[in-house]
Design a protein around this motif. Structure first.
Motif, mmCIF file in Angstrom:
data_model
loop_
_atom_site.group_PDB
_atom_site.id
_atom_site.type_symbol
_atom_site.label_atom_id
_atom_site.label_comp_id
_atom_site.label_asym_id
_atom_site.label_seq_id
_atom_site.Cartn_x
_atom_site.Cartn_y
_atom_site.Cartn_z
ATOM 1 N N GLY A 37 -12.559 -3.709 7.196
ATOM 2 C CA GLY A 37 -11.824 -2.489 7.465
ATOM 3 C C GLY A 37 -10.318 -2.589 7.351
ATOM 4 N N ALA A 38 -9.808 -3.749 6.977
ATOM 5 C CA ALA A 38 -8.350 -3.942 6.917
ATOM 6 C C ALA A 38 -7.717 -3.074 5.838
ATOM 7 N N ILE A 39 -6.490 -2.668 6.113
ATOM 8 C CA ILE A 39 -5.680 -1.991 5.107
ATOM 9 C C ILE A 39 -4.586 -2.966 4.675
ATOM 10 N N ALA A 40 -4.169 -2.850 3.429
ATOM 11 C CA ALA A 40 -3.112 -3.723 2.910
ATOM 12 C C ALA A 40 -1.755 -3.068 3.154
ATOM 13 N N LEU A 41 -0.845 -3.833 3.766
ATOM 14 C CA LEU A 41 0.515 -3.339 3.979
ATOM 15 C C LEU A 41 1.445 -4.543 4.041
ATOM 16 N N VAL A 42 2.209 -4.728 2.987
ATOM 17 C CA VAL A 42 3.136 -5.857 2.933
ATOM 18 C C VAL A 42 4.516 -5.413 3.425
ATOM 19 N N LEU A 43 5.332 -6.378 3.798
ATOM 20 C CA LEU A 43 6.634 -6.093 4.389
ATOM 21 C C LEU A 43 7.469 -5.131 3.539
ATOM 22 N N ALA A 44 7.484 -5.336 2.238
ATOM 23 C CA ALA A 44 8.302 -4.503 1.350
ATOM 24 C C ALA A 44 7.892 -3.034 1.380
ATOM 25 N N ASP A 45 6.654 -2.744 1.804
ATOM 26 C CA ASP A 45 6.148 -1.374 1.802
ATOM 27 C C ASP A 45 6.094 -0.724 3.181
ATOM 28 N N VAL A 46 6.391 -1.483 4.231
ATOM 29 C CA VAL A 46 6.227 -0.959 5.590
ATOM 30 C C VAL A 46 7.035 0.311 5.813
ATOM 31 N N ASP A 47 8.316 0.297 5.515
ATOM 32 C CA ASP A 47 9.155 1.463 5.793
ATOM 33 C C ASP A 47 8.659 2.709 5.062
ATOM 34 N N ALA A 48 8.230 2.552 3.823
ATOM 35 C CA ALA A 48 7.812 3.690 3.014
ATOM 36 C C ALA A 48 6.400 4.171 3.337
ATOM 37 N N GLN A 49 5.506 3.263 3.752
ATOM 38 C CA GLN A 49 4.100 3.630 3.870
ATOM 39 C C GLN A 49 3.545 3.677 5.290
ATOM 40 N N ALA A 50 4.218 3.085 6.253
ATOM 41 C CA ALA A 50 3.644 2.985 7.603
ATOM 42 C C ALA A 50 3.254 4.339 8.175
ATOM 43 N N ALA A 51 4.108 5.328 8.073
ATOM 44 C CA ALA A 51 3.821 6.635 8.677
ATOM 45 C C ALA A 51 2.560 7.276 8.108
ATOM 46 N N SER A 52 2.283 7.039 6.827
ATOM 47 C CA SER A 52 1.102 7.666 6.225
ATOM 48 C C SER A 52 -0.169 6.855 6.458
ATOM 49 N N VAL A 53 -0.083 5.533 6.439
ATOM 50 C CA VAL A 53 -1.303 4.736 6.621
ATOM 51 C C VAL A 53 -1.580 4.395 8.082
ATOM 52 N N LEU A 54 -0.550 4.505 8.928
ATOM 53 C CA LEU A 54 -0.678 4.236 10.364
ATOM 54 C C LEU A 54 -0.020 5.388 11.136
ATOM 55 N N PRO A 55 -0.637 6.570 11.132
ATOM 56 C CA PRO A 55 0.012 7.735 11.720
ATOM 57 C C PRO A 55 0.164 7.695 13.246
ATOM 58 N N ASP A 56 -0.704 6.968 13.940
ATOM 59 C CA ASP A 56 -0.658 6.915 15.403
ATOM 60 C C ASP A 56 0.168 5.710 15.848
ATOM 61 N N ARG A 57 1.370 5.950 16.320
ATOM 62 C CA ARG A 57 2.263 4.862 16.718
ATOM 63 C C ARG A 57 1.831 4.168 18.008
ATOM 64 N N ASN A 58 0.846 4.727 18.706
ATOM 65 C CA ASN A 58 0.338 4.103 19.931
ATOM 66 C C ASN A 58 -1.002 3.406 19.733
ATOM 67 N N ALA A 59 -1.547 3.468 18.532
ATOM 68 C CA ALA A 59 -2.840 2.841 18.260
ATOM 69 C C ALA A 59 -2.720 1.318 18.285
ATOM 70 N N ALA A 60 -3.835 0.662 18.587
ATOM 71 C CA ALA A 60 -3.882 -0.802 18.540
ATOM 72 C C ALA A 60 -3.879 -1.239 17.081
ATOM 73 N N ILE A 61 -2.896 -2.063 16.727
ATOM 74 C CA ILE A 61 -2.740 -2.563 15.359
ATOM 75 C C ILE A 61 -2.647 -4.082 15.418
ATOM 76 N N VAL A 62 -3.379 -4.749 14.516
ATOM 77 C CA VAL A 62 -3.299 -6.206 14.415
ATOM 78 C C VAL A 62 -2.974 -6.568 12.974
ATOM 79 N N THR A 63 -1.925 -7.359 12.803
ATOM 80 C CA THR A 63 -1.551 -7.849 11.479
ATOM 81 C C THR A 63 -2.048 -9.285 11.308
#
Length: 108
Positions: A37-63
């Motif tokens: 179930g993992a999603i791919a998100l590398v450091l270079a893309d975090v600022d641009a993509q985090a809001a769309s792929v991780l919309p809930d800022r309070n959700a449990a996230i593990v990198t």
């Protein structure tokens, strides 16, 4: 410093569906093998993509990345925290530890 999660804690959270898992390796590494179930998100893309792929800022996230020597998981976790995500942990031991324990993976 990003809080850490153990393999057993992560396995339980994945099984329960209570965590979003972020593969910080991305690219070919993600395509070849990633945690369930993992999603791919590398450091270079975090600022641009985090809001769309991780919309809930309070959700449990593990990198995670490959192993304790790989800095990617900590870097992505740190950036997510800086962007306002409140429940981010890193699985420092990474996918090498996960597969060594015999846990399943997926391919893209």
């Amino acid at each position: 410093m990003t809080a850490l999660i153990t393999r057993d804690e992560l396995k339980a959270a994945i099984d329960e569906g209570t965590v979003t898992v972020v593969d910080a390796l991305g690219g070919e590494y993600y395509a070849k093998q990633h945690l369930p179930g993992a999603i791919a998100l590398v450091l270079a893309d975090v600022d641009a993509q985090a809001a769309s792929v991780l919309p809930d800022r309070n959700a449990a996230i593990v990198t995670y990345c490959s192993n304790p020597a790989c800095p990617n998981s900590g870097q992505v976790a740190g950036r997510l925290t800086a962007l306002g995500y409140t429940n981010v942990r890193a699985y420092r031991e990474g996918i090498e530890d996960w597969t060594a324990a015999g846990h399943p993976t997926e391919t893209a």
